[in-house]
Design a protein around this motif. Sequence first.
Motif, PDB file in Angstrom:
ATOM      1  N   UNK A 161      43.451  38.881  44.353  1.00  0.00           N
ATOM      2  CA  UNK A 161      42.979  37.776  45.205  1.00  0.00           C
ATOM      3  C   UNK A 161      44.112  36.771  45.334  1.00  0.00           C
ATOM      4  N   UNK A 162      44.697  36.667  46.545  1.00  0.00           N
ATOM      5  CA  UNK A 162      45.889  35.834  46.779  1.00  0.00           C
ATOM      6  C   UNK A 162      45.640  34.364  46.474  1.00  0.00           C
ATOM      7  N   UNK A 163      44.611  33.774  47.078  1.00  0.00           N
ATOM      8  CA  UNK A 163      44.403  32.335  46.942  1.00  0.00           C
ATOM      9  C   UNK A 163      44.041  31.925  45.524  1.00  0.00           C
ATOM     10  N   UNK A 164      43.225  32.738  44.853  1.00  0.00           N
ATOM     11  CA  UNK A 164      42.799  32.396  43.493  1.00  0.00           C
ATOM     12  C   UNK A 164      43.802  32.849  42.435  1.00  0.00           C
ATOM     13  N   UNK A 165      44.764  33.700  42.851  1.00  0.00           N
ATOM     14  CA  UNK A 165      45.770  34.227  41.923  1.00  0.00           C
ATOM     15  C   UNK A 165      45.118  34.992  40.770  1.00  0.00           C
ATOM     16  N   UNK A 166      44.072  35.759  41.087  1.00  0.00           N
ATOM     17  CA  UNK A 166      43.402  36.607  40.104  1.00  0.00           C
ATOM     18  C   UNK A 166      43.720  38.066  40.412  1.00  0.00           C
ATOM     19  N   UNK A 167      43.918  38.848  39.354  1.00  0.00           N
ATOM     20  CA  UNK A 167      44.120  40.284  39.550  1.00  0.00           C
ATOM     21  C   UNK A 167      42.811  40.977  39.891  1.00  0.00           C
ATOM     22  N   UNK A 168      41.701  40.457  39.380  1.00  0.00           N
ATOM     23  CA  UNK A 168      40.385  41.016  39.644  1.00  0.00           C
ATOM     24  C   UNK A 168      39.428  39.872  39.946  1.00  0.00           C
ATOM     25  N   UNK A 169      38.624  40.051  40.992  1.00  0.00           N
ATOM     26  CA  UNK A 169      37.649  39.010  41.327  1.00  0.00           C
ATOM     27  C   UNK A 169      36.457  39.651  42.024  1.00  0.00           C
ATOM     28  N   UNK A 170      35.284  39.099  41.797  1.00  0.00           N
ATOM     29  CA  UNK A 170      34.078  39.564  42.470  1.00  0.00           C
ATOM     30  C   UNK A 170      33.102  38.404  42.580  1.00  0.00           C
ATOM     31  N   UNK A 171      31.932  38.659  43.126  1.00  0.00           N
ATOM     32  CA  UNK A 171      30.864  37.665  43.185  1.00  0.00           C
ATOM     33  C   UNK A 171      29.719  38.126  42.287  1.00  0.00           C
ATOM     34  N   UNK A 172      29.450  37.328  41.256  1.00  0.00           N
ATOM     35  CA  UNK A 172      28.465  37.677  40.236  1.00  0.00           C
ATOM     36  C   UNK A 172      27.408  36.591  40.059  1.00  0.00           C
ATOM     37  N   UNK A 173      27.750  35.348  40.379  1.00  0.00           N
ATOM     38  CA  UNK A 173      26.953  34.204  39.929  1.00  0.00           C
ATOM     39  C   UNK A 173      25.789  33.828  40.835  1.00  0.00           C
ATOM     40  N   UNK A 174      25.630  34.466  41.998  1.00  0.00           N
ATOM     41  CA  UNK A 174      24.563  34.045  42.919  1.00  0.00           C
ATOM     42  C   UNK A 174      23.741  35.220  43.445  1.00  0.00           C
ATOM     43  N   UNK A 175      23.091  35.968  42.555  1.00  0.00           N
ATOM     44  CA  UNK A 175      22.308  37.120  43.027  1.00  0.00           C
ATOM     45  C   UNK A 175      21.068  36.726  43.823  1.00  0.00           C
ATOM     46  N   UNK A 176      20.646  35.465  43.745  1.00  0.00           N
ATOM     47  CA  UNK A 176      19.447  35.062  44.485  1.00  0.00           C
ATOM     48  C   UNK A 176      19.737  34.863  45.971  1.00  0.00           C
ATOM     49  N   UNK A 177      21.022  34.796  46.357  1.00  0.00           N
ATOM     50  CA  UNK A 177      21.324  34.557  47.772  1.00  0.00           C
ATOM     51  C   UNK A 177      22.384  35.483  48.352  1.00  0.00           C
ATOM     52  N   UNK A 178      22.966  36.379  47.522  1.00  0.00           N
ATOM     53  CA  UNK A 178      23.985  37.305  48.018  1.00  0.00           C
ATOM     54  C   UNK A 178      23.724  38.697  47.487  1.00  0.00           C
TER      55      UNK A 178
END
Length: 441
Positions: A161-178
């Motif tokens: 992830x270029x902007x966050x400078x993370x080698x690994x990134x996902x979406x985990x924290x909002x299962x009620x809306x995504x």
Amino acid sequence: RAVAETIGLLSRAARGMRARRFQNGALRLDQSKLSFELDAAGQPSSAAAYVTREANQLVEEFMLLANTTVATFIASAYPDRALLRCHPEPDERKVKQLETFAAERGLRVDASSSGALHRSLTALRASNPDGYEVAKLLATLPMQLARYFCTGKQDEETWGHYALAFERYTHFTSPIRRYPDVVVHRLVAAALDAGFKGRRANRSDDGDGVRSSAGPVVDAEAAAVARGVPNANVLHVVAERCNERKLAAKAAQEGSMHAYLCAFLRTTPKVVSGIVRAVGKKYLLAYVPTYGMEVRVRLEGLRRLRVTQEDDGDGGDAAPLSVTIAFDERNHGGGGADADVLATANDDGVSRAERKKATRAARGIRGRFLNATETEEATLGTIAAMRVMERFAAPGDDDDDDDATDDVFGCGTGPCVLPVTLRPIDRCCLLLTAKFPERKK
């Protein structure tokens, strides 16, 4: 008291996490969002940029930490079918345009990496706030869209992830809306069922394996099936669908925000200060920080205006350096008006009917507010009069102060007086109004 102390500790930790993240090369390009107050009829009665507070940043840092930790976990457990989110590097050609624009205007912008760009913008914000606003806007143009992907369908070198400078990134924290978060939760549950415990657990191998040597271990494939995790081919389709719907949701959000802003400006026109981003003979582009939006100011075809632009002299494709706007009574766009007619149109001593007749003959000349319609001129005149009264009525104001009426609209910038030469990063005074097209019967 205990709650306050705990929140204070979390806040201090979040500040440290945020500082470390930017030291590691993260980039922040905030796009302004508007918030509205609605009246009893549901119509917007005010509009302002949404303010991000430290509490928002506290929550954000721990959400980012959770998301990147989970991404690393599921990518190690299921390298062929994890649902991650990547952000490709920006378009090189547009990055070069950003650096060229900055260099031509004496701004120091290094876009060689996400971290370098963030440091440049941070320094610019302190030394040249208007230059920062324009550079930040231009910095968003080269950026590609972040997107969901299946790890089994994309080379590992492109997972970052270029902007966050993370080698690994996902979406985990909002299962009620995504929905992607729901899939990621299933992956986490399957990995735990299969005995994966994370990097800090006792490991049964010497590498990056995360399977614990203690406790019952089930087959990873069986655990995935039991938890409803799709295979790589299906997950790839799911990721593409999620990308499509996320873009649609973003477009709906931006369209809704724009519609509410137009509804507000239709009933409450505002005079604002804009920062010129680009100039030319046909139009100006100006960024309005108050509402986080860019507006186009048309110059081509306007009566009584003469517009000339200054180029760099190289004859290339470089953008114009400046544009000069001057009054020219000969440029009447096919109409006719001599000096007497122009004088009558701007003479408060003659009757309203005579002024109106002369104004029609000299269409495009609206006295002080050049090329404004009658409605716009009335609005501007009212705003200016109220502002002047407020300024002179304020305690401590001196009636003899020549500068007291420069910023007659209270927007931070005085009205342009022709002739005027405008360059990128100059300030200009703008009237924002809106008109909805009539519905077809």
